[in-house]
Design a protein around this motif. Structure first.
Motif, short mmCIF file in Angstrom:
data_model
loop_
_atom_site.label_atom_id
_atom_site.label_comp_id
_atom_site.label_asym_id
_atom_site.label_seq_id
_atom_site.Cartn_x
_atom_site.Cartn_y
_atom_site.Cartn_z
N LEU A 60 -4.56 7.24 -11.09
CA LEU A 60 -5.03 6.66 -12.35
C LEU A 60 -5.77 7.71 -13.18
O LEU A 60 -5.70 7.71 -14.40
N LEU A 61 -6.44 8.63 -12.48
CA LEU A 61 -7.09 9.72 -13.21
C LEU A 61 -6.06 10.59 -13.94
O LEU A 61 -6.27 10.99 -15.08
N TYR A 62 -4.93 10.85 -13.26
CA TYR A 62 -3.85 11.58 -13.94
C TYR A 62 -3.40 10.85 -15.19
O TYR A 62 -3.21 11.45 -16.25
N PRO A 89 6.39 7.22 -14.15
CA PRO A 89 7.23 7.13 -12.94
C PRO A 89 7.00 8.31 -11.99
O PRO A 89 6.95 8.13 -10.77
N GLY A 90 6.84 9.49 -12.55
CA GLY A 90 6.63 10.69 -11.71
C GLY A 90 5.29 10.67 -11.01
O GLY A 90 5.18 11.03 -9.83
N VAL A 91 4.24 10.23 -11.73
CA VAL A 91 2.90 10.16 -11.12
C VAL A 91 2.92 9.16 -9.96
O VAL A 91 2.39 9.42 -8.88
N ALA A 92 3.57 8.02 -10.20
CA ALA A 92 3.66 7.00 -9.14
C ALA A 92 4.43 7.56 -7.95
O ALA A 92 4.04 7.38 -6.79
N VAL A 124 0.20 2.21 -8.17
CA VAL A 124 -0.05 3.13 -9.30
C VAL A 124 0.80 2.70 -10.49
O VAL A 124 0.33 2.64 -11.64
N PHE A 125 2.04 2.40 -10.22
CA PHE A 125 2.97 2.04 -11.30
C PHE A 125 2.51 0.78 -12.02
O PHE A 125 2.44 0.73 -13.24
N VAL A 126 2.16 -0.24 -11.23
CA VAL A 126 1.78 -1.52 -11.82
C VAL A 126 0.47 -1.39 -12.61
O VAL A 126 0.35 -1.92 -13.72
N VAL A 127 -0.49 -0.65 -12.04
CA VAL A 127 -1.76 -0.50 -12.75
C VAL A 127 -1.59 0.36 -14.01
O VAL A 127 -2.24 0.14 -15.02
#
Lengths: 249, 259
Positions: free
Chosen positions: B39-41, B67-70, B127-130
Motif C-alpha cells: 500500500l505504501l508503494y 497489478p504488478g505491485v499486487a 493488495v489488489f482489493v485494497v
C-alpha cells in the motif's frame, strides 16, 4: 507372539555410506521377532541411529532389504511406515504447534481418522501427565516434558513396532522409571520394541534380546542369557565390554 | 477418482492444514507487513508521483502499476512462506516427523507448495482489493487474472521449497529474496513499460521471468501489455511445472534433508 510368524523387522545386508565417505552400516543383517523387547547397543557412531533411520528412509541406504511385518520398507513404504512409531534421540517438536496439536497433526500425517486421533491423544495426554499443558506451545515446555510429548507422539497412530532411540538420555530418574514401566506394559500388550541405548543397565533391565553393533556391523546377537553364557559374563555390561573390545582396567 | 483421493488423502490434507495454521498463527509477520508495504508503494508511486507520470500505454499510472505491485507481494509472500517453513522444519528437524510418515515425497512437496501458494494469494488479492478504490479500475478478465495469480504463486512457493531444503543457513533464504527475487520484481516492469527503457535494457528484461508474469497480470486486468499474453501464459505454466519438479526433487533427494 514369538516364534514362527512373520518377523516385526527383518534387515538384510544393509549398507550405508554417508556423503563424506563414512561407512556407517557395513552389510547389517538383523531379525526382530514380533513382540520382542529388542536392544540395539553400541558405542557412539556405531550405526544404531543410521540403522533406524534407514528403515524409515530418513537415511537412504546404498543397498540391502528391509521388511516390517513382511512389508518392504521401500517398495511398500506406506504400509510399512504406518506400523512404525519413532521416538528420535534429539527433540524435534514442531514449534508452531501446541502439545495436543503435536499429537493430532502427527496422527493426521499417518492417516488416522479424526475422532480416533482425538480419543487416542486424550489417552496419551493423560498417560504422560500432559493434560494441563495440552494448550501450551511445545517450545515453552521443559526438557522432560518435551521428551514425554515425543513418546506420546510416537504412539498416537498405534504402531505395531516402536523404535526408541536413546529415550532416556538427559531424562531424570523419575521419568526414566515411569517410562520403563510404560514401555514394558506396551511390550506385554504385544508391541515390538526396538531400543537403542548406551545405558547398559537399561538394556539389562528391559531387553530380552540384544544386538551389539560396532563399526557398522553386528558384532554379537542373542538373548540376554545366551550372550552372557557365550561370553562368560555376569551382566550385559561385561558382554558389551568383551564384544566391543575395551578392557576394563 | 481413487488416484485423486489417495493423492489428497488425510495425510496430505493434514500437512496442508499445518502450513495454513502456521502462517495464520503468525499473521502479524506473514499477512500484515506485505499488505502495508504494497500500500505504501501504491501511495508513494501512484498517488504522490503518479500525478507527474499520468499515463502509461494510455492507462492512468496507478491503474498501470497496481497489478504488478499486487503480483510482487504475491511472489514474495509465496516464496517466503515455503522457504522459511521448510527451512525451519529442517533446521529444527521436525520435518523428520513428516518425512518418516506414510506420505509420498510428491505429496509432501505439494502440501508445502500449496500452503505458500495460498499465503501468496491472500496477500496478493488483499493488495489488489485494497488498492482498487484508489486506482479506480475494474478487472477486464478476472478468470485469467486468477489463473495467473495461482500459477505464479505456485511457482514461487515451489521455488521456496527448493531453497528451504538446499539452504544451509537462513541468510541463503533471505539472500534469494533480497538479491534475486526483489530486484527481478522491480526490474520486471512493475513500475514502467518496457518500451520506456533503452534498447539494451529492454532486451535484458526479456530474460526476466517476472516480467512475463507482471505483463500477463496487467493484460488480464487492463488489456494493456508489452507482449502477447498467450505465449506468456504458456511460459508461466512451464515455469510452474519446472519449479514443482524442483520441489519434489528437493524433498526426495535434496541435500541436508535426509541423512
Amino acid at each position: 507372539m514369538t516364534g514362527g510368524g512373520v518377523p516385526a523387522l527383518r534387515v538384510e545386508g544393509l549398507k550405508k555410506t554417508y556423503g563424506n565417505g563414512l561407512l556407517a552400516l557395513d552389510g547389517v543383517s538383523l531379525e526382530v521377532e514380533a513382540g520382542r523387547f529388542f536392544g540395539l547397543l553400541g558405542p557412539n557412531g556405531a550405526g544404531k541411529t543410521t540403522l533406524i533411520n534407514s528403515v524409515v528412509s530418513l537415511a537412504r541406504p546404498d543397498s540391502g532389504k528391509v521388511t516390517v511385518f513382511g512389508k518392504d520398507a521401500f517398495a511398500e513404504y506406506k504400509e510399512a511406515r504406518r506400523m512404525i512409531g519413532v521416538s528420535p534421540q534429539e527433540i524435534n517438536l514442531d514449534k508452531f504447534l501446541t502439545v495436543e496439536e503435536s499429537l493430532l497433526y502427527h496422527a493426521g500425517y499417518y492417516g488416522v481418522e479424526k475422532k480416533k486421533a482425538k480419543e487416542r491423544a486424550e489417552e496419551l495426554l493423560e498417560r504422560f501427565a500432559l493434560i494441563d499443558k495440552r494448550k501450551a506451545r511445545t517450545s515453552t515446555l521443559s526438557g522432560g516434558m518435551k521428551r514425554r510429548v515425543m513418546f506420546a507422539r510416537a504412539l498416537v497412530h498405534d504402531p505395531k513396532v516402536l523404535f526408541l532411540d536413546e529415550p532416556t538420555a538427559g531424562v531424570d530418574v523419575e521419568l526414566r522409571y515411569s517410562l520403563w514401566r510404560y514401555i514394558r506394559e506396551l511390550n506385554r500388550g504385544g508391541m515390538t520394541i526396538l531400543l537403542t541405548t548406551h545405558y547398559l543397565e537399561e538394556a539389562e533391565e528391559l531387553c530380552e534380546e540384544i544386538a551389539l553393533i560396532n563399526g557398522g556391523r553386528i558384532a554379537a546377537q542373542g538373548t540376554k542369557d545366551d550372550l552372557k553364557e557365550e561370553y562368560g559374563a555376569r551382566n550385559v555390561e561385561e558382554v558389551y565390554l568383551r564384544v566391543v573390545g575395551h578392557d576394563v582396567a | 477418482m481413487t488416484l485423486l483421493e489417495s493423492a489428497f488423502n488425510r495425510s496430505f490434507r493434514t500437512l496442508l492444514g499445518r502450513e495454513i495454521l502456521r502462517f495464520v498463527r503468525v499473521w502479524t509477520q506473514t499477512l500484515i507487513p506485505p499488505l502495508l508495504t504494497s500500500l505504501l508503494y501504491v501511495v508513494v508511486f501512484g498517488v504522490a508521483l503518479g500525478g507527474r507520470i499520468r499515463e502509461v500505454d494510455g492507462v492512468p499510472y496507478l491503474q498501470y502499476i497496481l497489478p504488478g505491485v499486487a503480483l510482487m507481494s504475491l511472489i514474495t509472500g509465496a516464496y517466503m512462506n515455503t522457504s522459511t517453513s521448510v527451512f525451519d522444519a529442517k533446521r529444527e528437524r521436525y520435518i523428520d516427523d513428516i518425512l518418516i510418515s506414510p506420505m509420498s515425497d510428491a505429496q509432501i512437496a505439494l502440501a508445502y507448495t500449496l500452503g505458500g501458494t495460498l499465503r501468496g494469494l491472500i496477500v496478493g488479492v488483499g493488495v489488489f482489493v485494497v488498492g482498487m478504490p484508489f486506482a479506480g479500475a475494474s478487472v477486464v478478465n478476472p478468470v485469467m487474472l486468477l489463473l495467473i495469480a495461482v500459477t505464479v504463486a505456485f511457482t514461487f512457493s515451489a521455488l521456496g521449497a527448493v531453497v528451504g531444503v538446499v539452504a544451509a543457513r537462513i541468510d541463503h533464504v533471505t539472500f534469494m529474496t533480497n538479491v534475486v527475487i526483489q530486484p527481478l520484481a522491480f526490474l520486471g516492469g512493475v513500475f514502467y513499460s518496457a518500451d520506456m527503457l533503452p534498447p539494451a535494457l529492454r532486451v535484458a528484461t526479456l530474460f526476466n521471468p517476472i516480467f512475463y508474469m507482471v505483463d500477463a497480470a496487467r493484460y488480464a486486468t487492463l488489456r494493456a501489455s508489452d507482449t502477447n499474453p498467450y505465449p506468456t501464459l504458456a511460459i508461466v505454466a512451464a515455469l510452474a511445472a519446472l519449479a514443482f519438479a524442483g520441489a519434489w526433487w528437493a524433498i526426495n533427494r535434496g541435500p541436508n534433508l535426509r541423512y
